[in-house]
Write a protein that holds these residues in place. Structure first.
Motif, short mmCIF file in Angstrom:
data_model
loop_
_atom_site.label_atom_id
_atom_site.label_comp_id
_atom_site.label_asym_id
_atom_site.label_seq_id
_atom_site.Cartn_x
_atom_site.Cartn_y
_atom_site.Cartn_z
N ALA A 67 0.82 -1.22 0.00
CA ALA A 67 0.00 0.00 0.00
C ALA A 67 0.85 1.27 0.00
CB ALA A 67 -0.93 0.00 1.21
N GLU A 68 2.13 1.14 0.35
CA GLU A 68 3.02 2.30 0.38
C GLU A 68 3.77 2.51 -0.93
OE1 GLU A 68 4.86 2.74 4.56
OE2 GLU A 68 4.42 0.60 4.32
N LEU A 69 3.61 1.60 -1.87
CA LEU A 69 4.23 1.78 -3.18
C LEU A 69 3.51 2.88 -3.95
CD1 LEU A 69 4.76 -1.88 -4.45
CD2 LEU A 69 6.55 -0.19 -4.01
N PRO A 70 4.23 3.61 -4.81
CA PRO A 70 3.54 4.57 -5.67
C PRO A 70 2.50 3.86 -6.53
CG PRO A 70 5.91 4.91 -5.76
CD PRO A 70 5.68 3.63 -5.00
N LEU A 71 1.42 4.55 -6.83
CA LEU A 71 0.31 3.96 -7.58
C LEU A 71 0.76 3.41 -8.93
CD1 LEU A 71 -2.68 3.35 -7.66
CD2 LEU A 71 -3.06 5.64 -8.58
N ASN A 72 1.62 4.14 -9.64
CA ASN A 72 2.06 3.66 -10.95
C ASN A 72 2.91 2.39 -10.84
OD1 ASN A 72 4.23 5.03 -9.85
ND2 ASN A 72 4.79 6.07 -11.74
N VAL A 73 3.61 2.21 -9.74
CA VAL A 73 4.41 0.99 -9.55
C VAL A 73 3.50 -0.19 -9.26
CG1 VAL A 73 6.12 -0.16 -8.09
CG2 VAL A 73 6.48 2.22 -8.80
N ILE A 74 2.57 -0.04 -8.35
CA ILE A 74 1.70 -1.16 -7.97
C ILE A 74 0.81 -1.57 -9.13
CG2 ILE A 74 -0.17 0.16 -6.89
CD1 ILE A 74 1.23 -3.12 -5.53
N THR A 75 0.33 -0.61 -9.91
CA THR A 75 -0.52 -0.99 -11.04
C THR A 75 0.28 -1.72 -12.12
OG1 THR A 75 -0.28 1.24 -11.99
CG2 THR A 75 -2.26 0.80 -10.68
N ARG A 76 1.52 -1.31 -12.37
CA ARG A 76 2.35 -2.03 -13.34
C ARG A 76 2.69 -3.43 -12.85
NH1 ARG A 76 6.41 2.35 -16.12
NH2 ARG A 76 4.75 3.41 -17.23
N LEU A 77 2.96 -3.57 -11.56
CA LEU A 77 3.23 -4.91 -11.01
C LEU A 77 2.02 -5.82 -11.20
CD1 LEU A 77 5.06 -4.10 -7.66
CD2 LEU A 77 6.05 -5.20 -9.68
N MET A 78 0.84 -5.31 -10.90
CA MET A 78 -0.38 -6.11 -11.01
C MET A 78 -0.65 -6.50 -12.47
SD MET A 78 -2.67 -4.06 -8.17
CE MET A 78 -4.19 -4.53 -8.89
N LYS A 79 -0.35 -5.60 -13.39
CA LYS A 79 -0.59 -5.86 -14.82
C LYS A 79 0.45 -6.82 -15.39
CE LYS A 79 -1.35 -3.41 -19.15
NZ LYS A 79 -1.46 -2.11 -19.79
N LYS A 80 1.73 -6.63 -15.03
CA LYS A 80 2.81 -7.42 -15.61
C LYS A 80 2.98 -8.78 -14.94
CE LYS A 80 7.46 -6.78 -17.34
NZ LYS A 80 8.57 -5.89 -17.55
N TYR A 81 2.64 -8.88 -13.65
CA TYR A 81 2.83 -10.12 -12.89
C TYR A 81 1.53 -10.51 -12.16
CZ TYR A 81 7.72 -8.95 -13.71
OH TYR A 81 8.92 -8.63 -14.29
N PRO A 82 0.45 -10.73 -12.91
CA PRO A 82 -0.85 -10.97 -12.25
C PRO A 82 -0.92 -12.28 -11.46
CG PRO A 82 -1.01 -11.39 -14.60
CD PRO A 82 0.35 -10.80 -14.35
N ASP A 83 -0.07 -13.25 -11.80
CA ASP A 83 -0.12 -14.56 -11.15
C ASP A 83 0.81 -14.66 -9.94
OD1 ASP A 83 2.14 -14.38 -12.80
OD2 ASP A 83 2.28 -16.56 -12.99
N GLN A 84 1.45 -13.54 -9.57
CA GLN A 84 2.39 -13.57 -8.45
C GLN A 84 1.93 -12.62 -7.34
OE1 GLN A 84 6.60 -13.67 -9.45
NE2 GLN A 84 6.04 -13.83 -11.62
N LYS A 85 2.23 -13.00 -6.12
CA LYS A 85 1.89 -12.13 -5.00
C LYS A 85 3.16 -11.49 -4.44
CE LYS A 85 2.13 -15.51 -1.34
NZ LYS A 85 1.71 -15.81 -0.02
N ILE A 86 3.00 -10.34 -3.83
CA ILE A 86 4.14 -9.64 -3.26
C ILE A 86 4.55 -10.33 -1.96
CG2 ILE A 86 4.93 -7.48 -2.22
CD1 ILE A 86 3.16 -6.02 -4.27
#
Length: 147
Positions: A84-103
């Motif tokens: 939740a502390e990541l910048p919005l553009n970082v978290i959205t790119r992570l979710m889009k590029k790595y949808p099958d992985q969890k942080i």
């Protein structure tokens, strides 16, 4: 970029115990700078090299590491953060590029006015270690297979 690589190398060296534990450092400049910057730090441990001081401590229930030169100048910090502390553009790119992985975990690094994040993702078969910049750029550092 070179400075961030140097910081990551320094942190790696720290993890592999390249620093000598020194609970009582004798550098007033460093101690004064630390007390001014991190007045509410708890459980402080100091480590030294020939030219740097490193403090590991807890601040607001977070593990933090601060690197100082011998003149008391804060060189870099790192701390564990939540997604939740990541910048919005970082978290959205992570979710889009790595949808099958969890942080699994995130370490935030600050040096020379720049903030970067090392994010470890986990899937059923592997871990992926990424470097994310505040502007949203993401670079894969490692992909490790689970045993």
């Amino acid at each position: 970029m070179k400075k961030m690589i140097a910081i990551l190398t320094l942190v790696t060296a720290f993890v592999t115990s390249a620093f000598a534990l020194d609970e009582t450092i004798n550098n007033k400049k460093v101690l004064d700078a630390f007390k001014e910057e991190f007045a509410k730090a708890k459980d402080v441990s100091w480590y030294t090299t020939t030219d740097k001081y490193v403090a590991k401590f807890t601040l607001n229930a977070r593990k933090v590491t601060a690197h100082y030169d011998r003149e008391g100048v804060l060189l870099a910090t790192s701390r564990y953060i939540d997604d939740a502390e990541l910048p919005l553009n970082v978290i959205t790119r992570l979710m889009k590029k790595y949808p099958d992985q969890k942080i699994n975990n995130i370490v935030e690094y600050e040096a020379d006015g720049l903030t970067t994040y090392v994010v470890t993702l986990e899937s059923e078969t592997h871990w992926t270690v990424l470097k994310a910049e505040s502007n949203g750029n993401i670079t894969r550092l490692k992909k490790l297979q689970k045993a």
